[in-house]
Design a protein around this motif. Structure first.
Motif, mmCIF file in Angstrom:
data_model
loop_
_atom_site.group_PDB
_atom_site.id
_atom_site.type_symbol
_atom_site.label_atom_id
_atom_site.label_comp_id
_atom_site.label_asym_id
_atom_site.label_seq_id
_atom_site.Cartn_x
_atom_site.Cartn_y
_atom_site.Cartn_z
ATOM 1 N N GLU A 129 0.833 -1.207 0.000
ATOM 2 C CA GLU A 129 0.000 0.000 0.000
ATOM 3 C C GLU A 129 0.866 1.254 0.000
ATOM 4 O O GLU A 129 0.551 2.230 -0.685
ATOM 5 C CB GLU A 129 -0.947 -0.016 1.204
ATOM 6 N N TRP A 130 1.956 1.227 0.743
ATOM 7 C CA TRP A 130 2.827 2.411 0.786
ATOM 8 C C TRP A 130 3.593 2.598 -0.507
ATOM 9 O O TRP A 130 3.782 3.732 -0.945
ATOM 10 C CB TRP A 130 3.788 2.322 1.976
ATOM 11 N N SER A 131 4.071 1.534 -1.140
ATOM 12 C CA SER A 131 4.780 1.729 -2.409
ATOM 13 C C SER A 131 3.803 2.237 -3.470
ATOM 14 O O SER A 131 4.162 3.053 -4.317
ATOM 15 C CB SER A 131 5.492 0.452 -2.867
ATOM 16 N N ARG A 132 2.559 1.777 -3.405
ATOM 17 C CA ARG A 132 1.538 2.216 -4.362
ATOM 18 C C ARG A 132 1.265 3.710 -4.227
ATOM 19 O O ARG A 132 1.024 4.402 -5.218
ATOM 20 C CB ARG A 132 0.247 1.425 -4.149
ATOM 21 N N THR A 133 1.328 4.233 -2.997
ATOM 22 C CA THR A 133 0.996 5.637 -2.755
ATOM 23 C C THR A 133 2.225 6.537 -2.594
ATOM 24 O O THR A 133 2.085 7.711 -2.261
ATOM 25 C CB THR A 133 0.099 5.759 -1.501
ATOM 26 N N GLY A 134 3.420 5.990 -2.814
ATOM 27 C CA GLY A 134 4.627 6.809 -2.787
ATOM 28 C C GLY A 134 5.160 7.139 -1.412
ATOM 29 O O GLY A 134 5.958 8.074 -1.259
ATOM 30 N N ARG A 135 4.749 6.383 -0.399
ATOM 31 C CA ARG A 135 5.258 6.631 0.957
ATOM 32 C C ARG A 135 6.591 5.899 1.129
ATOM 33 O O ARG A 135 6.707 4.730 0.767
ATOM 34 C CB ARG A 135 4.243 6.164 1.996
ATOM 35 N N HIS A 136 7.576 6.571 1.677
ATOM 36 C CA HIS A 136 8.898 5.978 1.893
ATOM 37 C C HIS A 136 8.800 4.851 2.919
ATOM 38 O O HIS A 136 8.322 5.062 4.030
ATOM 39 C CB HIS A 136 9.898 7.042 2.339
ATOM 40 N N THR A 137 9.265 3.675 2.523
ATOM 41 C CA THR A 137 9.113 2.479 3.355
ATOM 42 C C THR A 137 10.448 1.781 3.497
ATOM 43 O O THR A 137 10.954 1.211 2.529
ATOM 44 C CB THR A 137 8.127 1.477 2.706
ATOM 45 N N SER A 138 11.016 1.813 4.679
ATOM 46 C CA SER A 138 12.250 1.052 4.910
ATOM 47 C C SER A 138 11.989 -0.002 5.976
ATOM 48 O O SER A 138 11.746 -1.167 5.662
ATOM 49 C CB SER A 138 13.421 1.975 5.274
ATOM 50 N N ARG A 139 11.974 0.391 7.236
ATOM 51 C CA ARG A 139 11.831 -0.591 8.332
ATOM 52 C C ARG A 139 10.398 -1.086 8.523
ATOM 53 O O ARG A 139 10.180 -2.173 9.027
ATOM 54 C CB ARG A 139 12.306 0.036 9.643
ATOM 55 N N THR A 140 9.406 -0.277 8.155
ATOM 56 C CA THR A 140 8.008 -0.670 8.338
ATOM 57 C C THR A 140 7.732 -1.899 7.482
ATOM 58 O O THR A 140 7.973 -1.891 6.283
ATOM 59 C CB THR A 140 7.061 0.479 7.959
ATOM 60 N N ASP A 141 7.217 -2.945 8.106
ATOM 61 C CA ASP A 141 7.012 -4.202 7.395
ATOM 62 C C ASP A 141 5.554 -4.337 6.979
ATOM 63 O O ASP A 141 4.704 -4.691 7.788
ATOM 64 C CB ASP A 141 7.434 -5.390 8.278
ATOM 65 N N LEU A 142 5.279 -4.029 5.742
ATOM 66 C CA LEU A 142 3.924 -4.061 5.218
ATOM 67 C C LEU A 142 3.715 -5.294 4.346
ATOM 68 O O LEU A 142 4.639 -5.732 3.658
ATOM 69 C CB LEU A 142 3.664 -2.814 4.368
ATOM 70 N N PRO A 143 2.501 -5.814 4.305
ATOM 71 C CA PRO A 143 2.221 -6.946 3.420
ATOM 72 C C PRO A 143 2.074 -6.471 1.972
ATOM 73 O O PRO A 143 1.833 -5.284 1.712
ATOM 74 C CB PRO A 143 0.896 -7.489 3.949
ATOM 75 N N LEU A 144 2.177 -7.401 1.055
ATOM 76 C CA LEU A 144 1.906 -7.100 -0.343
ATOM 77 C C LEU A 144 0.404 -6.903 -0.532
ATOM 78 O O LEU A 144 -0.409 -7.526 0.152
ATOM 79 C CB LEU A 144 2.367 -8.249 -1.239
ATOM 80 N N THR A 145 0.044 -6.042 -1.453
ATOM 81 C CA THR A 145 -1.352 -5.915 -1.847
ATOM 82 C C THR A 145 -1.714 -7.136 -2.699
ATOM 83 O O THR A 145 -0.819 -7.868 -3.149
ATOM 84 C CB THR A 145 -1.576 -4.645 -2.682
ATOM 85 N N PRO A 146 -3.003 -7.376 -2.964
ATOM 86 C CA PRO A 146 -3.348 -8.460 -3.885
ATOM 87 C C PRO A 146 -2.670 -8.316 -5.248
ATOM 88 O O PRO A 146 -2.187 -9.294 -5.829
ATOM 89 C CB PRO A 146 -4.881 -8.362 -3.988
ATOM 90 N N THR A 147 -2.586 -7.089 -5.746
ATOM 91 C CA THR A 147 -1.864 -6.852 -7.007
ATOM 92 C C THR A 147 -0.388 -7.200 -6.837
ATOM 93 O O THR A 147 0.221 -7.807 -7.722
ATOM 94 C CB THR A 147 -2.024 -5.383 -7.453
ATOM 95 N N GLY A 148 0.189 -6.824 -5.713
ATOM 96 C CA GLY A 148 1.592 -7.146 -5.441
ATOM 97 C C GLY A 148 1.831 -8.635 -5.404
ATOM 98 O O GLY A 148 2.852 -9.124 -5.915
ATOM 99 N N GLU A 149 0.922 -9.382 -4.828
ATOM 100 C CA GLU A 149 1.067 -10.840 -4.778
ATOM 101 C C GLU A 149 0.979 -11.442 -6.182
ATOM 102 O O GLU A 149 1.784 -12.292 -6.554
ATOM 103 C CB GLU A 149 0.003 -11.446 -3.858
ATOM 104 N N ARG A 150 0.009 -10.985 -6.972
ATOM 105 C CA ARG A 150 -0.133 -11.518 -8.325
ATOM 106 C C ARG A 150 1.095 -11.226 -9.171
ATOM 107 O O ARG A 150 1.630 -12.098 -9.858
ATOM 108 C CB ARG A 150 -1.391 -10.933 -8.983
ATOM 109 N N ARG A 151 1.575 -9.989 -9.077
ATOM 110 C CA ARG A 151 2.741 -9.611 -9.897
ATOM 111 C C ARG A 151 4.023 -10.281 -9.415
ATOM 112 O O ARG A 151 4.928 -10.521 -10.207
ATOM 113 C CB ARG A 151 2.864 -8.097 -9.942
ATOM 114 N N ALA A 152 4.119 -10.610 -8.144
ATOM 115 C CA ALA A 152 5.286 -11.363 -7.658
ATOM 116 C C ALA A 152 5.313 -12.747 -8.303
ATOM 117 O O ALA A 152 6.375 -13.237 -8.710
ATOM 118 C CB ALA A 152 5.255 -11.471 -6.136
ATOM 119 N N GLY A 153 4.151 -13.381 -8.400
ATOM 120 C CA GLY A 153 4.074 -14.659 -9.102
ATOM 121 C C GLY A 153 4.440 -14.514 -10.569
ATOM 122 O O GLY A 153 5.166 -15.342 -11.133
ATOM 123 N N ASP A 154 3.937 -13.442 -11.205
ATOM 124 C CA ASP A 154 4.287 -13.164 -12.599
ATOM 125 C C ASP A 154 5.794 -12.966 -12.758
ATOM 126 O O ASP A 154 6.397 -13.420 -13.736
ATOM 127 C CB ASP A 154 3.574 -11.903 -13.100
#
Length: 196
Positions: free
Chosen positions: A13-38
């Motif tokens: 969610e943070w990469s999608r909205t341009g929020r800087h993310t280093s230590r914060t451990d966020l899950p992949l979005t459904p789109t992120g999960e699908r594209r990781a498989g791709d």
């Protein structure tokens, strides 16, 4: 010819909205999960069937989950592949930071309480040294993050860390680094895993 493959983690969610993310451990979005498989299928097309000599990942859940969904078996988890530490700017967008620091970019300004470009570059140099040693046994795949991967590309080419500004690395994208007769090169950059 062996090569270094860089895989950025899938969308959060943070990469999608341009929020800087280093230590914060966020899950992949459904789109992120699908594209990781791709991305895993694309890696198979780019690499062929030989198992890699080394698969290493950042310890962040978003990178490890991307590796899992891409069908990769991670041999090594290391903080050296973690994202640039943004310090006090964690979770903020560039536009929000520029409200108090006009013209701010991670490439040109400090991150209070975080890492400098030189510190990120030192980590990238350690990774490149390990990768070059492992490449004699086959391909290396690194699963990590956007800004760090861009610094790694610059380091591979012998450029300063700040030169990473010139390279793109989208979520779940793949870049391939190699050598031509001893000269480091980019073979592929920011290849999107859209296989539909």
């Amino acid at each position: 010819m062996t090569a270094l493959y860089l895989l950025r983690h899938g969308e959060t969610e943070w990469s999608r909205t341009g929020r800087h993310t280093s230590r914060t451990d966020l899950p992949l979005t459904p789109t992120g999960e699908r594209r990781a498989g791709d991305a895993g299928r694309l890696l198979g097309i780019l690499r062929g069937g030989e198992p890699p000599a080394l698969v290493a990942s950042s310890p962040r859940a978003r990178a490890l989950r991307t590796a899992e969904l891409a069908g990769l078996s991670v041999d090594m988890v290391t903080e050296d592949l973690a994202e640039w530490d943004y310090g006090e700017y964690e979770g903020l967008t560039t536009a929000q930071i520029r409200e108090t620091v006009p013209g701010w970019t991670v490439w040109t300004h400090p991150c209070p309480g975080g890492e400098s470009a030189a510190e990120v570059g030192a980590r990238a140099a350690r990774v490149v040294e390990r990768v070059r040693a492992a490449l004699s046994d086959g391909d290396v795949i690194l699963v990590g993050h956007g800004h760090f991967s861009r610094v790694l590309v610059a380091t591979w080419l012998g450029m300063p860390p700040e030169s990473g500004v010139h390279f793109g690395m989208d979520a779940a994208a793949i870049s391939v680094l190699g050598d031509e007769r001893g000269a480091p090169q980019i073979t592929r950059l920011n290849v999107a895993p859209v296989l539909e």
